[in-house]
Design a protein around this motif. Structure first.
Motif, PDB file in Angstrom:
ATOM      1  N   UNK A  40      -5.959  13.485   1.420  1.00 44.75           N
ATOM      2  CA  UNK A  40      -5.747  13.451   0.460  1.00 44.75           C
ATOM      3  C   UNK A  40      -4.618  13.780  -0.351  1.00 44.75           C
ATOM      4  N   UNK A  41      -4.020  14.981   0.166  1.00 44.75           N
ATOM      5  CA  UNK A  41      -2.844  15.563  -0.411  1.00 44.75           C
ATOM      6  C   UNK A  41      -1.710  14.415   0.095  1.00 44.75           C
ATOM      7  N   UNK A  42      -1.718  14.090   1.257  1.00 43.32           N
ATOM      8  CA  UNK A  42      -0.620  13.335   1.704  1.00 43.32           C
ATOM      9  C   UNK A  42      -0.589  11.848   1.027  1.00 43.32           C
ATOM     10  N   UNK A  43      -1.712  11.444   0.914  1.00 48.54           N
ATOM     11  CA  UNK A  43      -1.923  10.043   0.281  1.00 48.54           C
ATOM     12  C   UNK A  43      -1.437  10.208  -1.373  1.00 48.54           C
ATOM     13  N   UNK A  98       2.753   8.934  -5.271  1.00 47.65           N
ATOM     14  CA  UNK A  98       3.802   9.648  -6.259  1.00 47.65           C
ATOM     15  C   UNK A  98       5.178   8.945  -6.005  1.00 47.65           C
ATOM     16  N   UNK A  99       5.467   9.189  -4.675  1.00 51.53           N
ATOM     17  CA  UNK A  99       6.752   8.904  -4.481  1.00 51.53           C
ATOM     18  C   UNK A  99       7.019   7.209  -4.083  1.00 51.53           C
ATOM     19  N   UNK A 100       6.195   6.748  -3.454  1.00 53.90           N
ATOM     20  CA  UNK A 100       6.249   5.150  -3.165  1.00 53.90           C
ATOM     21  C   UNK A 100       5.845   4.330  -4.300  1.00 53.90           C
ATOM     22  N   UNK A 101       4.887   4.619  -4.965  1.00 54.54           N
ATOM     23  CA  UNK A 101       4.165   3.883  -5.847  1.00 54.54           C
ATOM     24  C   UNK A 101       3.102   2.967  -5.419  1.00 54.54           C
ATOM     25  N   UNK A 102       2.401   2.424  -6.331  1.00 57.44           N
ATOM     26  CA  UNK A 102       1.308   1.415  -5.928  1.00 57.44           C
ATOM     27  C   UNK A 102       1.518   0.348  -4.943  1.00 57.44           C
ATOM     28  N   UNK A 103       2.954   0.096  -5.035  1.00 58.64           N
ATOM     29  CA  UNK A 103       3.399  -1.490  -4.505  1.00 58.64           C
ATOM     30  C   UNK A 103       3.164  -1.181  -2.995  1.00 58.64           C
ATOM     31  N   UNK A 104       3.451   0.093  -2.358  1.00 59.24           N
ATOM     32  CA  UNK A 104       3.095   0.161  -0.889  1.00 59.24           C
ATOM     33  C   UNK A 104       1.935   0.775  -0.678  1.00 59.24           C
ATOM     34  N   UNK A 105       0.730   0.498  -1.120  1.00 59.40           N
ATOM     35  CA  UNK A 105      -0.562   0.992  -1.298  1.00 59.40           C
ATOM     36  C   UNK A 105      -1.028   1.215   0.346  1.00 59.40           C
TER      37      UNK A 105
END
Length: 147
Positions: A105-108, A113-120
């Motif tokens: 959960x933390x890493x996800x 946060x960093x990569x955004x939802x684009x790279x889900x």
């Protein structure tokens, strides 16, 4: 003077670390000071590097710090603040739901946060695979007990 805060902090930290190292219990078997050698070496190395860092920053003390200006502008303060909040949530969840789930959960959350939802998909795969491999390496291969 802002430049001197971190090197002074590191010098104080290394001195405190060395004090704690030399107050460690002595070994009951073999060389009584053996448990102190490696931590003392780390402490002295940190102290020497911190002093060098202080001298370098002292020479540049009059210069304007462009990095600080960049740090307090744009998206960076939000990333730092949210990351600190996520760390507190992670420490709260760690004992309650265990290493594997809380780390995933933390890493996800951090990756989103960093990569955004684009790279889900990439965020989810990295979070799950890294967490599982970390858990497997420690719990199964090294027999380290994880919560």
């Amino acid at each position: 003077m802002f430049r001197l805060i971190m090197p002074v902090f590191l010098i104080v930290l290394s001195i405190g670390y060395l004090i704690l190292t030399f107050n460690m219990d002595q070994a009951k078997v073999g060389n009584p000071n053996a448990p102190m050698y490696f931590p003392a070496m780390i402490g002295f190395f940190l102290l020497i590097i911190s002093i060098i860092y202080l001298v370098q920053e002292w020479k540049k003390r009059g210069e304007i710090i462009e990095e600080v200006k960049e740090l307090v502008s744009g998206r960076t303060p939000v990333l730092i603040g949210v990351t600190v909040v996520l760390i507190f949530i992670y420490t709260f969840l760690f004992e309650r739901i265990g290493f594997l789930y809380s780390t995933t959960l933390f890493l996800g959350a951090l990756l989103f946060l960093v990569n955004g939802r684009k790279h889900w998909l990439q965020n989810i795969i990295v979070a799950v695979v890294f967490s599982f491999l970390s858990w497997y390496s420690f719990a199964e291969l090294l027999n380290v007990s994880l919560p």
